[in-house]
Design a protein around this motif. Structure first.
Motif, short mmCIF file in Angstrom:
data_model
loop_
_atom_site.label_atom_id
_atom_site.label_comp_id
_atom_site.label_asym_id
_atom_site.label_seq_id
_atom_site.Cartn_x
_atom_site.Cartn_y
_atom_site.Cartn_z
N PRO A 16 4.55 19.33 21.51
CA PRO A 16 4.90 20.37 20.37
C PRO A 16 3.83 21.15 20.28
O PRO A 16 3.84 22.46 19.88
CB PRO A 16 4.60 19.29 19.22
CG PRO A 16 4.05 17.98 19.84
CD PRO A 16 4.39 18.15 21.24
N GLU A 17 2.47 20.90 21.07
CA GLU A 17 1.31 21.95 20.92
C GLU A 17 1.36 22.98 21.75
O GLU A 17 1.51 22.80 23.21
CB GLU A 17 0.14 21.17 21.07
CG GLU A 17 -0.42 20.21 19.94
CD GLU A 17 0.39 18.71 20.29
OE1 GLU A 17 0.26 17.84 19.53
OE2 GLU A 17 0.84 18.70 21.53
N LEU A 18 1.27 24.37 21.53
CA LEU A 18 1.25 25.33 22.62
C LEU A 18 0.30 25.24 23.54
O LEU A 18 0.79 25.49 24.54
CB LEU A 18 1.08 26.71 21.71
CG LEU A 18 1.32 27.97 22.66
CD1 LEU A 18 2.53 28.02 23.33
CD2 LEU A 18 0.85 29.33 21.57
N ASP A 19 -0.93 24.96 23.29
CA ASP A 19 -2.11 25.02 24.31
C ASP A 19 -1.71 24.22 25.40
O ASP A 19 -1.94 24.25 26.51
CB ASP A 19 -3.31 24.72 23.61
CG ASP A 19 -3.79 25.77 23.06
OD1 ASP A 19 -3.33 26.90 22.93
OD2 ASP A 19 -4.52 25.55 21.79
N VAL A 20 -1.11 22.82 25.02
CA VAL A 20 -1.05 21.97 25.97
C VAL A 20 0.32 22.47 26.90
O VAL A 20 0.05 22.11 28.11
CB VAL A 20 -0.48 20.41 25.15
CG1 VAL A 20 -0.06 19.64 26.15
CG2 VAL A 20 -1.51 19.94 24.19
N ARG A 21 1.24 23.05 26.17
CA ARG A 21 2.43 23.61 27.17
C ARG A 21 2.10 24.48 27.97
O ARG A 21 2.44 24.54 29.34
CB ARG A 21 3.56 23.98 26.23
CG ARG A 21 4.33 23.14 25.17
CD ARG A 21 5.64 23.58 24.61
NE ARG A 21 5.40 24.81 24.07
CZ ARG A 21 5.17 24.89 22.78
NH1 ARG A 21 5.02 24.09 21.89
NH2 ARG A 21 5.29 26.00 22.37
N LEU A 22 1.03 25.66 27.81
CA LEU A 22 0.56 26.29 28.48
C LEU A 22 -0.28 25.76 29.68
O LEU A 22 -0.26 26.38 30.83
CB LEU A 22 -0.27 27.45 27.73
CG LEU A 22 0.72 28.46 26.86
CD1 LEU A 22 -0.26 29.20 26.07
CD2 LEU A 22 1.40 29.31 27.63
N ALA A 23 -1.09 24.95 29.31
CA ALA A 23 -1.70 24.24 30.55
C ALA A 23 -0.97 23.56 31.45
O ALA A 23 -1.27 23.59 32.62
CB ALA A 23 -2.77 23.11 29.98
N ALA A 24 0.04 22.94 31.06
CA ALA A 24 1.02 22.31 31.79
C ALA A 24 1.91 23.25 32.79
O ALA A 24 1.99 23.04 34.06
CB ALA A 24 2.06 21.43 31.15
N VAL A 25 2.17 24.45 32.08
CA VAL A 25 3.02 25.40 33.13
C VAL A 25 1.87 26.16 34.11
O VAL A 25 2.13 26.41 35.13
CB VAL A 25 3.20 26.50 32.01
CG1 VAL A 25 3.80 27.84 32.90
CG2 VAL A 25 4.57 26.00 31.12
N ALA A 26 0.73 26.25 33.71
CA ALA A 26 -0.47 26.86 34.54
C ALA A 26 -0.57 25.86 35.70
O ALA A 26 -0.77 26.26 36.79
CB ALA A 26 -1.53 27.03 33.88
N ALA A 27 -0.47 24.52 35.39
CA ALA A 27 -0.78 23.51 36.61
C ALA A 27 0.58 23.59 37.51
O ALA A 27 0.55 23.27 38.64
CB ALA A 27 -0.87 21.79 35.95
N MET A 28 1.83 23.50 36.78
CA MET A 28 2.92 23.65 37.62
C MET A 28 3.07 25.02 38.32
O MET A 28 3.53 24.78 39.60
CB MET A 28 4.20 23.88 36.84
CG MET A 28 4.56 22.63 36.11
SD MET A 28 5.80 22.74 35.01
CE MET A 28 5.89 20.98 34.04
N ARG A 29 2.44 26.05 38.15
CA ARG A 29 2.42 27.29 38.89
C ARG A 29 1.63 27.06 40.15
O ARG A 29 2.01 27.25 41.39
CB ARG A 29 1.57 28.49 38.15
CG ARG A 29 1.78 29.71 38.96
CD ARG A 29 1.06 30.80 37.98
NE ARG A 29 0.91 31.92 38.90
CZ ARG A 29 0.62 33.16 38.58
NH1 ARG A 29 0.25 33.23 37.18
NH2 ARG A 29 0.71 34.16 39.36
N ARG A 30 0.45 26.16 40.13
CA ARG A 30 -0.54 25.77 41.30
C ARG A 30 0.27 24.96 42.07
O ARG A 30 0.21 25.07 43.48
CB ARG A 30 -1.81 25.35 40.83
CG ARG A 30 -2.45 24.91 41.75
CD ARG A 30 -4.08 24.97 41.45
NE ARG A 30 -4.62 24.21 42.69
CZ ARG A 30 -4.89 24.87 43.67
NH1 ARG A 30 -4.63 26.16 44.08
NH2 ARG A 30 -5.84 24.34 44.89
#
Length: 586
Positions: free
Chosen positions: A255-269
């Motif tokens: 539910p938290e935006l910052d967590v979702r963005l961190a997960a997407v950044a890791a997926m990109r790598r």
């Protein structure tokens, strides 16, 4: 001359001195030679005319190359690739690392890494006062494998910021794994965020396995604080291959935006195929859309094919499918363009069609040399023009039905007429955009602007279209544009639309199957207004395309279902009620 700047600089001096002065000298000698001949004047005139013609041909030929040079420079500036950095540029970038502006330092770090020059980044930048700068520098060191920086990283293990301690531990575990040190730090550490980073590194390195490892990670994913889960994503993202990669999927739905963005950044790598569905889901939210789009584009052809398959899946939520054409336009034009065009003719959702057209326009604007299949484009134009005439005929049928029976002229009827008129104009607008793709050399933006202008501008645009299009498309398009009675306009489109000649109620029945959910729902509302009981079963059948609330309101107005054997009417209180058709005849 259409030459790069460096080549032009080298040759300009030579051309100005030798070319210009030498040309004047040769021309003088030629005139003296011709003057000694008997037919001097006719020959001189013919020679001048010939040379002028050759000069004009050269100028016209060079103009195309000259414009191509500007286009190539423009497109190069829009791409992510930068020109090769010279020593002066490198000096400027390295000097920017000492800037007091944190944003300037972050940009310099990004450029150095993108250009493969991140080894010029000194390890002492880890002493920078900005946490954001130090965190990005640690990530760069981990990706570059700079083991020589471990001694400087060790000094951050006691940093007062939990965020930097966690990043330093994760980076050191990648560069110089030391399970003993990690266990020692775990026993002393109090911050949940840092403890999470340590646990992740122990699991990723194989030091912590089995049920205990699973339980600890599950607890972090479910119950960890925002900072802890962000640290978890960052720690996973630093490792190329880790058994914890699958944990990023539930974290991307936090539910938290910052967590979702961190997960997407890791997926990109990581670029793992298991992440693709979660990244696609992240496209729906405007706040994660940009990061998810960049991650999917980083997957290259694999990401492109996955998005194209999703676009063909009509079972996906419409809010997601509406974003897919814009997502496709972010990929390479030569790959995305044909996929969008191929899908355009088969798509039933009007919003997806419109966004696919706009995406194609954007791709062609970005790459004017992009080749789109003209036959497919022509079929898309024909289908769009046909759709506009279908809306026109339906509108005329509704108007005629209300003139025949005044009881049909209800607020719902008026809304349907206005909606069909809007859909006709929208279809025409999309047709003009497709024609612009079919004829890229024409200034269709100016033509569309003229059609919306005054009488003179509108007449000029229509004249241009009439000269540009071939029959029978010309007559059909001009029929949609001409200021004629609607019946005459409909007759002009016979090459693209055969009128169905349906009656009022048959048309309402057909519009319940419309691809437009808005049109379907408004038809349900109008059927409720008219209390056409025989449509009760049809109204119930459109759930999913009309809202449950609107269907329930219409069903209340339609009353109970007809009783079998009563001739189509319903009995209420011992009396038979008329069917809709009977009411219409009355």
């Amino acid at each position: 001359m259409p030459l790069p700047e460096e080549a032009r600089r080298r040759t300009k001096g030579f051309l100005d001195v030798v070319g210009q002065r030498g040309g004047q000298a040769l021309a003088s000698l030629a005139i003296l030679g011709l003057g000694s001949l008997t037919l001097a004047r006719p020959l001189l005139g013919a020679a001048l005319a010939l040379l002028a013609g050759l000069w004009l041909l050269c100028a016209l030929a060079l103009r195309r190359h000259y414009l191509d040079l500007f286009r190539s420079q423009l497109y190069a500036s829009e791409s992510s690739a930068f020109p090769e950095l010279d020593m002066a540029s490198l000096d400027t970038l390295v000097a920017s690392l000492d800037s007091n502006n944190d944003d300037e330092v972050l940009v310099a770090l990004g450029v150095l890494e993108r250009e493969g020059r991140s080894r010029l980044m000194p390890a002492l930048i880890l002493h920078h006062p900005s946490e954001a700068v130090v965190e990005q520098a640690l990530a760069v060191l981990a990706r570059e494998g700079r083991t020589a920086a471990v001694r400087v990283i060790d000094r951050l293990l006691d940093h007062p910021s939990p965020r930097l301690r966690a990043a330093a531990i994760a980076t050191r575990a990648v560069l110089a794994p030391d399970a003993r040190q990690l266990n020692q730090l775990l026993s002393l550490e109090e911050s949940p965020e840092v403890r999470a980073a340590i646990v992740v590194q122990l699991v990723a390195s194989g030091e912590l396995v089995g049920a205990e490892a699973e339980e600890r990670i599950d607890r972090l994913v479910r119950e960890g604080s925002v900072a802890t889960r962000i640290g978890l994503c960052a720690a996973i993202g630093l490792r190329e291959r880790t058994p914890l990669a699958a944990r990023l999927v539930p974290l991307s739905r936090a539910p938290e935006l910052d967590v979702r963005l961190a997960a997407v950044a890791a997926m990109r790598r990581h670029r793992d195929a298991q992440y693709l569905p979660a990244l696609l889901e992240s496209i729906v939210s405007e706040r994660t859309r940009g990061a998810a789009r960049d991650a999917l584009v980083a997957y290259g052809d694999e990401g492109l094919q996955f998005v194209a398959e999703a676009l063909r899946d009509v079972s996906l939520p419409k809010e997601l499918r509406w974003q897919l054409p814009r997502l496709l336009q972010s990929f390479a034009p030569e790959r995305a363009g044909p996929l969008l065009l191929e899908h355009l003719a088969a798509e039933r959702d009007g919003m997806v069609r419109y966004r696919a057209i706009r995406a194609l326009e954007w791709l062609v604007g970005r790459s004017p040399d992009l080749s789109l299949d003209r036959a497919t484009l022509a079929r898309a134009v024909d289908g769009t023009v046909s759709r506009a005439y279908r809306y026109l005929e339906r509108r005329l049928t509704l108007i005629a039905g209300a003139e025949a029976d005044a009881s049909r002229r209800t607020p719902g009827h008026d809304l349907l007429v206005r909606m069909l008129h809007d859909k006709e104009r929208n279809a025409l607008g999309r047709g003009l955009r497709l024609l612009a793709l079919l004829h890229p050399a024409e200034r269709f933006d100016e033509i569309r602007r003229g059609l919306a202008g005054g009488a003179k501008e509108r007449a000029g645009s229509i004249e241009l279209l009439g000269n540009l299009l071939d029959p029978p498309l010309r007559g059909a398009v001009l029929g949609l544009l001409d200021d004629l009675p609607d019946a005459e306009r409909l007759a002009a489109g016979l090459s693209h639309h055969r009128p169905a000649h349906t009656d009022y109620e048959a048309l309402l029945d057909k519009m319940l199957d419309s691809e437009s959910h808005g049109l379907c729902e408004l038809t349900v509302f109008h059927l409720g207004e008219l209390r056409l009981t025989r449509f009760r079963a049809r109204v119930e059948s459109v759930r999913g395309r009309a809202t449950d609330g609107e269907i329930a309101r219409a069903l209340r107005r339609l009353g109970p279902a007809p009783i079998e054997g009563d001739g189509g009417g319903a009995r209420r209180g011992g009396q038979r009620t008329m069917t809709g058709a009977e009411a219409g005849r009355c």
